[in-house]
Scaffold this active site. Structure first.
Site, short mmCIF file in Angstrom:
data_model
loop_
_atom_site.label_atom_id
_atom_site.label_comp_id
_atom_site.label_asym_id
_atom_site.label_seq_id
_atom_site.Cartn_x
_atom_site.Cartn_y
_atom_site.Cartn_z
N ARG A 76 -14.39 -27.59 32.95
CA ARG A 76 -14.04 -26.81 31.75
C ARG A 76 -14.21 -27.60 30.46
NH1 ARG A 76 -10.21 -25.82 35.43
NH2 ARG A 76 -10.48 -23.84 36.53
N LYS B 248 -24.40 -25.73 19.38
CA LYS B 248 -24.89 -24.65 20.25
C LYS B 248 -25.56 -25.28 21.46
CE LYS B 248 -26.76 -21.35 17.11
NZ LYS B 248 -27.85 -20.36 17.04
N GLU C 155 -39.87 -26.86 11.31
CA GLU C 155 -38.44 -26.59 11.17
C GLU C 155 -37.90 -27.31 9.93
OE1 GLU C 155 -37.22 -24.65 14.05
OE2 GLU C 155 -35.82 -24.16 12.45
N LYS D 197 -27.51 -28.83 7.64
CA LYS D 197 -27.08 -28.08 8.82
C LYS D 197 -25.59 -28.30 9.06
CE LYS D 197 -27.96 -26.32 13.34
NZ LYS D 197 -28.75 -26.19 14.54
N GLU E 108 -21.57 -18.71 13.63
CA GLU E 108 -22.69 -17.84 13.25
C GLU E 108 -22.30 -16.45 12.80
OE1 GLU E 108 -27.16 -17.41 14.46
OE2 GLU E 108 -25.79 -18.48 15.74
N ARG F 123 -24.38 -19.20 8.37
CA ARG F 123 -25.19 -19.85 9.39
C ARG F 123 -26.55 -19.17 9.53
NH1 ARG F 123 -23.05 -23.29 14.57
NH2 ARG F 123 -25.09 -23.87 15.33
N ASN G 123 -31.80 -19.43 9.57
CA ASN G 123 -32.87 -18.61 10.13
C ASN G 123 -33.98 -18.32 9.13
OD1 ASN G 123 -32.25 -18.38 12.72
ND2 ASN G 123 -31.37 -16.34 12.62
N HIS H 51 -37.47 -17.35 10.16
CA HIS H 51 -37.42 -17.14 11.61
C HIS H 51 -37.61 -15.69 12.07
CE1 HIS H 51 -36.31 -21.30 11.90
NE2 HIS H 51 -36.16 -21.23 13.22
N HIS I 144 -39.77 -15.40 15.27
CA HIS I 144 -39.30 -14.88 16.57
C HIS I 144 -40.19 -13.72 17.03
CE1 HIS I 144 -35.05 -16.66 15.72
NE2 HIS I 144 -35.81 -17.50 16.41
N HIS J 7 -43.12 -22.95 18.31
CA HIS J 7 -42.01 -22.49 17.47
C HIS J 7 -42.11 -22.97 16.01
CE1 HIS J 7 -38.06 -21.07 16.34
NE2 HIS J 7 -37.76 -22.27 15.89
N1 LIG Z 1 -29.03 -25.75 20.30
C1 LIG Z 1 -29.68 -25.45 19.20
O1 LIG Z 1 -29.07 -25.23 18.15
C2 LIG Z 1 -31.17 -25.41 19.20
C3 LIG Z 1 -31.86 -25.31 17.99
C4 LIG Z 1 -33.24 -25.33 18.03
C5 LIG Z 1 -33.90 -25.44 19.24
N2 LIG Z 1 -33.20 -25.53 20.40
C6 LIG Z 1 -33.89 -25.67 21.69
O2 LIG Z 1 -34.61 -26.89 21.69
C7 LIG Z 1 -35.69 -26.80 22.59
C8 LIG Z 1 -36.93 -27.40 21.95
O3 LIG Z 1 -36.67 -28.75 21.64
P1 LIG Z 1 -37.82 -29.80 21.35
O4 LIG Z 1 -38.79 -29.22 20.39
O5 LIG Z 1 -37.15 -31.07 21.01
O6 LIG Z 1 -38.62 -29.85 22.70
P2 LIG Z 1 -38.46 -30.71 24.06
O7 LIG Z 1 -37.07 -31.07 24.30
O8 LIG Z 1 -39.21 -29.97 25.10
O9 LIG Z 1 -39.30 -32.01 23.73
C9 LIG Z 1 -40.68 -31.87 23.49
C10 LIG Z 1 -41.53 -32.76 24.39
O10 LIG Z 1 -41.48 -34.09 23.91
C11 LIG Z 1 -41.10 -35.00 24.94
N3 LIG Z 1 -40.36 -36.05 24.26
C12 LIG Z 1 -39.09 -36.00 23.81
N4 LIG Z 1 -38.82 -37.09 23.09
C13 LIG Z 1 -39.93 -37.86 23.11
C14 LIG Z 1 -40.27 -39.09 22.52
N5 LIG Z 1 -39.42 -39.73 21.70
N6 LIG Z 1 -41.51 -39.59 22.75
C15 LIG Z 1 -42.39 -38.90 23.50
N7 LIG Z 1 -42.14 -37.72 24.07
C16 LIG Z 1 -40.92 -37.21 23.87
C17 LIG Z 1 -40.33 -34.15 25.91
O11 LIG Z 1 -40.37 -34.71 27.19
C18 LIG Z 1 -41.08 -32.82 25.84
O12 LIG Z 1 -42.23 -32.84 26.64
C19 LIG Z 1 -35.84 -25.33 22.95
O13 LIG Z 1 -35.39 -25.13 24.25
C20 LIG Z 1 -34.95 -24.63 21.95
O14 LIG Z 1 -34.39 -23.45 22.47
C21 LIG Z 1 -31.85 -25.52 20.39
ZN LIG Z 2 -36.22 -22.77 14.61
#
Ligand SMILES: NC(=O)c1ccc[n+]([C@@H]2O[C@H](COP(=O)([O-])OP(=O)(O)OC[C@H]3O[C@@H](n4cnc5c(N)ncnc54)[C@H](O)[C@@H]3O)[C@@H](O)[C@H]2O)c1
Ligand SMILES: [Zn+2]
Length: 334
Positions: free
Chosen positions: A110, A132, A174, A202, A212, A216, A220, A223, A227, A239
């Site tokens: 939990r 999130k 972003e 942020k 949100e 918040r 977006n 976005h 989306h 993205h």
């Molecule tokens: N929680 C939130 O508020 C929030 C906000 C935006 C996005 N997200 C989520 O984040 C995800 C996307 O995140 P992302 O763009 O970081 O992608 P990711 O986590 O897939 O990383 C991108 C790629 O880079 C590689 N990688 C990571 N760090 C590295 C480094 N330092 N050197 C070399 N390779 C590296 C990873 O293995 C992967 O292949 C999505 O699932 C999205 O839904 C969440």
């Molecule tokens: Zn985004």
């Protein structure tokens, strides 16, 4: 090192930004932490070190592993290792890892503490900040999750050196939106200050509105079209790239609605170009389908809502934009 505090009511936690900041992990673990469960993917060329007993729990790379099944497996492995509330989960990776590690930490026993070590630009300025967490279902992305604030976030800008070029550009897509959320000319700053500025924005938005509702939604910016582009599919935009196109669209819409002048539109195009991001819609997207998808954006409560800039430089919600304007503006950016 730059420190930004995220304040949430009676609690707050630090986000530390800087080259080599991953070495500060011991300093940010909750006091009395006994052991560390590192959640990471084996493709990430960075790790963390700690004097405490630790174990690494690997998650394979890729969005299709951001699932309930992965969280269930992780939680079982935590239980086998005997992880307890006196221990801490540390997610080392991009947004996928921090979303999974954060969610597993939120539901295991939990809720146990989690620290994020964000290794992608997108992770550092967005995913790891704000609490999130969640995973995907076959029916859609991020449909199951929890708000679970980390004990701390480390944004080590050294780790960005190994990021594939496209991941870096997506991060800048972003980052670009923060120019109009109070960031100003971020492109003129060194990378650690760019990251810290985004984190600060942020963090302020999250502090004002943890769950949100109102402000918040300004995060977006760009976005709604992004989306729709992502849901429509059939193209090669990621993205951050879709957000870049969405920012240009939002600027053109605001201009057509008389909310901003031409110069503000050019500024959007300049920033998107500066980060070498696309500003045009891929040719094969059907405009009618995109407009239908605007209405299904989960942020649209009743009518189609766009976050748009105004002359005072403030991004806010605009409802009920005429469909003819939505359509002609899509043509403009095609
Ligand atoms: N929680 C939130 O508020 C929030 C906000 C935006 C996005 N997200 C989520 O984040 C995800 C996307 O995140 P992302 O763009 O970081 O992608 P990711 O986590 O897939 O990383 C991108 C790629 O880079 C590689 N990688 C990571 N760090 C590295 C480094 N330092 N050197 C070399 N390779 C590296 C990873 O293995 C992967 O292949 C999505 O699932 C999205 O839904 C969440
Ligand atoms: Zn985004």
């Amino acid at each position: 090192m730059i420190r930004v505090d995220v304040s949430l009511g009676d609690r707050s936690y630090p986000v530390l930004v800087g080259a080599g900041i991953r070495h500060e992990l011991s300093a940010v673990l909750p006091p009395g932490t006994r052991r560390v469960a590192v959640v990471t993917n084996p493709d990430i060329p960075w790790s963390i070190e700690t004097d405490l007993p630790s174990q690494t729990f690997a998650v394979p790379d890729g969005e299709h592993h951001k699932t309930m099944a992965t969280v269930e497996r992780l939680c079982s492995e935590f239980a086998t290792w005997g992880l307890s509330r006196a221990d801490c989960v540390v997610g080392v990776g991009g947004g996928i890892i921090t979303d999974i590690a954060g969610f597993a930490a939120a539901v295991y026993h939990r809720g146990i503490p989690v620290v994020h070590v964000a290794t992608t630009l997108l992770g550092q300025i967005d995913a790891a900040i704000g609490g999130k967490t969640g995973v995907n279902l076959p029916q859609g992305k991020n449909l199951v999750g929890a708000y679970w604030q980390p004990s701390a976030v480390l944004c080590d800008t050294d780790t960005l050196a190994t990021l594939p070029h496209r991941e870096r550009s997506c991060g800048f897509g972003e980052l670009a939106k923060y120019h109009w959320l109070g960031g100003g000319n971020l492109d003129e700053l060194p990378i650690d200050e760019q990251v810290a500025a985004c984190v600060r924005i942020k963090a302020a938005v999250v502090a004002a509105d943890e769950r949100e509702g109102g402000v918040r939604a300004t995060l977006n910016y760009g976005h709604t079209l992004a989306h729709a582009i992502e849901t429509a599919g059939g193209h090669d935009l990621r993205h951050g790239e879709a957000v870049a196109v969405g920012l240009v669209y939002a600027a053109e819409l605001a201009y057509r609605l008389g909310r901003i002048d031409e110069q503000a539109v050019s500024e959007h195009r300049r920033v998107i170009e500066r980060y070498e991001l696309p500003s045009r819609l891929p040719a094969d997207l059907n405009h009618r389908e995109l407009i239908e998808l605007f209405g299904r954006d989960k942020k649209a409560t009743r009518d189609v809502t766009f976050m748009l800039l105004d002359r005072a430089g403030t991004v806010g919600p605009v409802v009920g934009i005429d469909e003819a304007i939505l359509r002609s503006t899509l043509e403009e950016i095609s």
